[in-house]
Design a protein around this motif. Structure first.
Motif, short mmCIF file in Angstrom:
data_model
loop_
_atom_site.label_atom_id
_atom_site.label_comp_id
_atom_site.label_asym_id
_atom_site.label_seq_id
_atom_site.Cartn_x
_atom_site.Cartn_y
_atom_site.Cartn_z
N LEU A 27 36.65 13.19 44.88
CA LEU A 27 38.03 13.55 44.61
C LEU A 27 38.80 13.71 45.91
O LEU A 27 38.30 14.31 46.87
N ILE A 28 40.01 13.17 45.94
CA ILE A 28 40.91 13.34 47.08
C ILE A 28 42.29 13.73 46.53
O ILE A 28 42.59 13.48 45.36
N PRO A 29 43.16 14.36 47.33
CA PRO A 29 44.47 14.78 46.84
C PRO A 29 45.29 13.62 46.28
O PRO A 29 45.28 12.52 46.84
N ASP A 30 45.98 13.88 45.18
CA ASP A 30 46.87 12.89 44.58
C ASP A 30 48.20 12.94 45.34
O ASP A 30 49.19 13.47 44.86
N ILE A 58 47.96 10.40 53.67
CA ILE A 58 46.56 10.01 53.45
C ILE A 58 46.42 8.54 53.84
O ILE A 58 47.18 7.68 53.38
N GLU A 59 45.45 8.27 54.69
CA GLU A 59 45.17 6.90 55.10
C GLU A 59 43.73 6.56 54.71
O GLU A 59 42.82 7.34 54.96
N LEU A 64 36.53 5.40 54.86
CA LEU A 64 37.05 6.57 55.57
C LEU A 64 38.40 6.98 54.96
O LEU A 64 39.30 6.18 54.83
N VAL A 65 38.49 8.26 54.59
CA VAL A 65 39.74 8.83 54.08
C VAL A 65 40.21 9.86 55.09
O VAL A 65 39.52 10.85 55.37
#
Length: 313
Positions: A27-30, A58-59, A64-65
């Motif tokens: 999960l990553i921020p929306d 966010i890149e 890689l996030v």
């Protein structure tokens, strides 16, 4: 394997790294620049004074996030504040007031599988699509133990026919608060009443842009409070509300009738007093007249009594 890096957007410093292996999805921020602000709560060793961070970008490249963050000042939650004051949260948020607070519902998450980023529709540990999200003002209905029942506010008012489970909040209710609360019209969402932890509740911002823990100072104005109570009753207890309305109307009618009877009774009492005074005046005048012409007053009164007794018989 996926690598998530958190960086300080102000100086490029690497704040922390999360490495995920043997996981098909993380999960990553929306976060999308065109959407509302997104925040997350993390405490990094290099920045122990900050726990609230705003996501600035966010890149994603290969696996890689990179998440760029700005530190934000955050007040204590109601739960932490109450514990420090050695008080129960319910003594700070009282049901009779309908106080205004900010509630941090959390933010929706996206799913990253190492190749693509997509909407989270499976992981229920994060907010799901359609759920109330982000930090927003709320009106408190009730507080008990470590939970509170709140009504969220929204500025997505829309146009057209008024919604039966929405209520506009007047600017009077935001008196003494930051102008950002009145930049747009706000409405209470009665269809989205929530029970939340007191650790999700925070104070509102005042005119100076600072957070004040004086929760009792900010509440719905009297007119909004009465309107909300009526709408809640009409929405969730319509039969009882209608019966109460009918009873109030009947009571009002009875009060009006009572006042009418009391006025009539007082008028009759005044009339009796006036007649009594007139009778006494006539009697005194008659007795003076009889005395003047030499009549026997006692005998005259005796005759009057005798005639009165005959009339009674």
């Amino acid at each position: 394997m996926a690598r998530i890096e958190y960086k300080n957007n102000e100086n490029g410093e690497l704040l922390g790294v999360v490495t995920c292996s043997d996981m098909s999805e993380v999960l990553i921020p929306d976060f999308k620049p065109e959407k509302h602000d997104v925040f997350l709560r993390n405490t990094f060793v290099s920045e122990p004074d900050f726990c609230l961070w705003q996501v600035m970008g966010i890149e994603i490249e290969d696996r890689l996030v990179e998440i760029n963050l700005n530190p934000m000042i955050s007040p204590d939650s109601l739960g932490v504040f109450a514990r420090k004051q050695k008080k129960r949260p319910s003594t700070i948020l009282t049901s009779r007031e309908i106080q205004l607070v900010e509630v941090e519902f959390g933010f929706q998450q996206d799913v990253f599988d190492g190749d693509n980023r997509k909407r989270n529709e499976k992981s229920s540990i994060a907010l799901m699509p359609g759920e109330i999200h982000k930090k927003r003002p709320c009106a408190v209905l009730h507080c008990e133990d470590e939970k509170a029942q709140v009504i969220p506010l929204t500025t997505s008012v829309g146009t057209g026919k008024p919604h039966p489970k929405k209520m506009s909040v007047s600017e009077d209710s935001f008196s003494g608060l930051s102008n950002r609360y009145i930049a747009k019209e706000s409405q209470l969402l009665l269809s989205m009443i929530q029970t939340v932890s007191v650790y999700r509740i925070f104070p509102m911002k005042n005119k100076q842009g600072k957070y004040s823990n004086d929760y009792s100072k900010h509440k719905l104005c009297r007119e909004d409070k009465v309107a909300l109570q009526k709408l809640l009753a009409n929405t969730y207890a319509k039969k009882t509300f209608d019966e109460l309305t009918n009873s109030n109307n009947l009571l009002h009618g009875l009060k009006q009738e009572k006042m009418k009877i009391l006025r009539t009774s007082q008028d009759l009492k005044n009339t009796v007093v006036d007649l009594t005074e007139m009778n006494q005046t006539y009697r005194d005048t008659l007795l003076k007249l009889l005395t003047f012409i030499g009549e026997d007053v006692a005998k005259y009164e005796e005759n009057l009594i005798e005639k009165a007794n005959k009339l009674i018989e």
